[in-house]
Design an enzyme around this catalytic site. Structure first.
Site, PDB file in Angstrom:
ATOM      1  N   TYR A  49      39.581  41.139  35.820  1.00 22.22           N
ATOM      2  CA  TYR A  49      38.171  40.537  36.081  1.00 22.22           C
ATOM      3  C   TYR A  49      37.315  40.789  34.816  1.00 22.22           C
ATOM      4  CZ  TYR A  49      38.019  38.560  40.734  1.00 22.22           C
ATOM      5  OH  TYR A  49      38.026  37.916  41.925  1.00 22.22           O
TER       6      TYR A  49
ATOM      7  N   ASP B  62      40.026  38.669  51.596  1.00 25.31           N
ATOM      8  CA  ASP B  62      40.073  37.474  52.301  1.00 25.31           C
ATOM      9  C   ASP B  62      40.922  37.011  53.404  1.00 25.31           C
ATOM     10  OD1 ASP B  62      37.916  36.318  50.747  1.00 25.31           O
ATOM     11  OD2 ASP B  62      38.626  34.538  50.295  1.00 25.31           O
TER      12      ASP B  62
HETATM   13  C1  IPM Z   1      34.467  37.772  46.120  1.00 26.18           C
HETATM   14  C2  IPM Z   1      34.350  36.483  45.291  1.00 26.18           C
HETATM   15  C3  IPM Z   1      34.015  36.864  43.768  1.00 26.18           C
HETATM   16  C4  IPM Z   1      35.005  37.529  43.308  1.00 26.18           C
HETATM   17  C5  IPM Z   1      33.674  35.463  43.007  1.00 26.18           C
HETATM   18  C6  IPM Z   1      32.353  34.644  43.830  1.00 26.18           C
HETATM   19  C7  IPM Z   1      33.393  35.969  41.691  1.00 26.18           C
HETATM   20  O1  IPM Z   1      35.371  35.964  45.621  1.00 26.18           O
HETATM   21  O2  IPM Z   1      33.146  38.440  46.116  1.00 26.18           O
HETATM   22  O3  IPM Z   1      35.426  38.065  46.827  1.00 26.18           O
HETATM   23  O4  IPM Z   1      36.129  36.968  42.756  1.00 26.18           O
HETATM   24  O5  IPM Z   1      35.133  38.836  43.312  1.00 26.18           O
HETATM   25 MG    MG Z   2      36.749  36.875  46.907  1.00 25.78          MG
END
Ligand code: IPM
Ligand code: MG
Length: 368
Positions: free
Chosen positions: A135, A250
């Site tokens: 990231y 998720d």
């Molecule tokens: C999360 C989201 C974020 C991430 C995005 C919105 C940048 O998906 O908080 O999981 O990838 O971390």
């Molecule tokens: Mg996410």
């Protein structure tokens, strides 16, 4: 105590409004200040994370965050997109430890896409490293390839990297969290392929020597994705890097059938934190008054417990949420036959009523 309130975009404003009402009814002493973030800040100030918003977040003891993002910003250059606001806050505030509980509420067992017996009583805590990995790793960008399969072709690249201290500190967070739970940590990696995650595995194993009372297992990320849908209750604390954590959290959230119910906390090394629901800005239902405010209300509870030393008030909020579920109230995302469908505001009303010791149903006007 000062709380920075950053509602953001989409349903963010509606759900944060309800969480603020809940905080206000508790009669705690805190100051709060609200600022724009994400697409809303871009519209007003030309940047998703204006200096003034960042400074407010830095000066506060805790940040209550809604959600950011809307498809209409997808064509903007990356630096101006709403997502940069949350990434910037994580980076500038040093919020390296992300707690994402995946809890299956008894009343919502049937909302899961898995068989009820697989998820009944599910209680996993995903701890995602939040300021490193691919990231944030430099270098990244676009260039002309000098080697690889197509020398001379246009290519893009990102850098996956973790330093020893980054891994050590998140490993400590995970082992300490496990001590307060069922004393098991699953460290998720891809050590069979990636140098970064062989190092991750080695360092987590070293740190584990200081926690002999906690069980440690290592699992490849592909297997972890599979085990999460096969036998999710085998997990207790899962610790992993930024990207794998994004994906697995998720997946785990959806298992519970209640992504609209799940809070999260992102903490720095001193326990200061940013608190936000696990779901996004849901532009498709924004402004309709149907979003579930409970994840944000529960995030406010986490904020009271972790950053503001108000554990008793946090307990009260969590009990009030249990009470409204027990009373049969459901927003559209968790509604099922035989329960009462309510909107965002009615759900907030019900939590507020419960906290004030009033009968929950009395305040409800909407019928399913
Ligand atoms: C999360 C989201 C974020 C991430 C995005 C919105 C940048 O998906 O908080 O999981 O990838 O971390
Ligand atoms: Mg996410």
């Amino acid at each position: 105590m000062k709380i920075a309130i950053l509602p953001g975009d989409g349903i963010g404003t509606e759900i944060v409004e309800q969480a603020v009402r809940v905080l206000n009814v508790l009669d705690l002493r805190f100051e709060s200040e609200t600022a724009l973030v994400g697409g809303a800040a871009y519209e007003a100030h030309g940047h998703p994370l204006p200096e003034s918003t960042l400074n407010l977040a830095k000066a506060a003891d805790a940040v209550l965050f809604g959600a950011v993002g809307d498809w209409k910003y997808d064509k903007l250059e990356r630096a101006l997109r709403p997502e940069q606001a949350i990434l910037g806050l994580r980076k500038h505030l040093g919020l390296f430890a992300n707690f994402r509980p995946a809890l299956c509420y008894e009343q919502l067992t049937h909302a899961s896409s898995l068989k009820p017996e697989l998820v009944a009583g599910l209680d996993i805590l995903i701890i995602r490293e939040l300021t490193g990995d691919i990231y944030f790793g430099q270098p990244r960008g676009r260039r002309t390839a000098v080697d690889g399969h197509f020398p001379g072709a246009e290519e893009a690249f990102d850098t996956m990297r973790y330093s020893r201290p980054e891994i050590e500190r998140i490993a400590h967070v995970a082992f300490q969290a496990a001590r307060k739970r069922h004393k098991k940590v699953t460290s998720v990696d891809k050590a069979n392929v990636l140098e970064t995650f062989q190092f991750w595995k080695d360092v987590v194993t070293e740190v584990h020597a200081q926690y002999p009372d906690v069980e440690l297992e290592h699992m490849y990320v592909d297997n972890a994705a599979m085990q999460l849908v096969r036998a999710p209750k085998k997990f207790d604390v899962v610790v992993t890097g930024n990207m794998f954590g994004d994906i697995l959290s998720d997946e785990a959230a959806m298992l519970t059938g209640s992504i609209g119910m799940l809070p999260s906390a992102s903490l720095d090394k001193n326990g200061k934190g940013l608190y936000e629901p696990s779901h996004g800005s849901a532009p498709d239902i924004a402004g309709k008054g149907v979003a579930n405010p409970l994840a944000t209300i529960l995030s406010a509870a986490m904020m009271l417990r972790f950053s503001l030393n108000q554990g008793a008030a946090a307990d009260r909020i969590e009990s009030a949420v249990q009470a409204v579920l027990a009373a049969g109230l459901r927003t559209a995302d968790i509604w099922s036959e035989g329960t009462q469908r309510v909107g965002t505001r009615e759900m907030g009303d019900a939590v507020v009523a419960s906290l004030a010791g009033k009968a929950i149903g009395k305040t409800i006007t909407t019928k399913s």
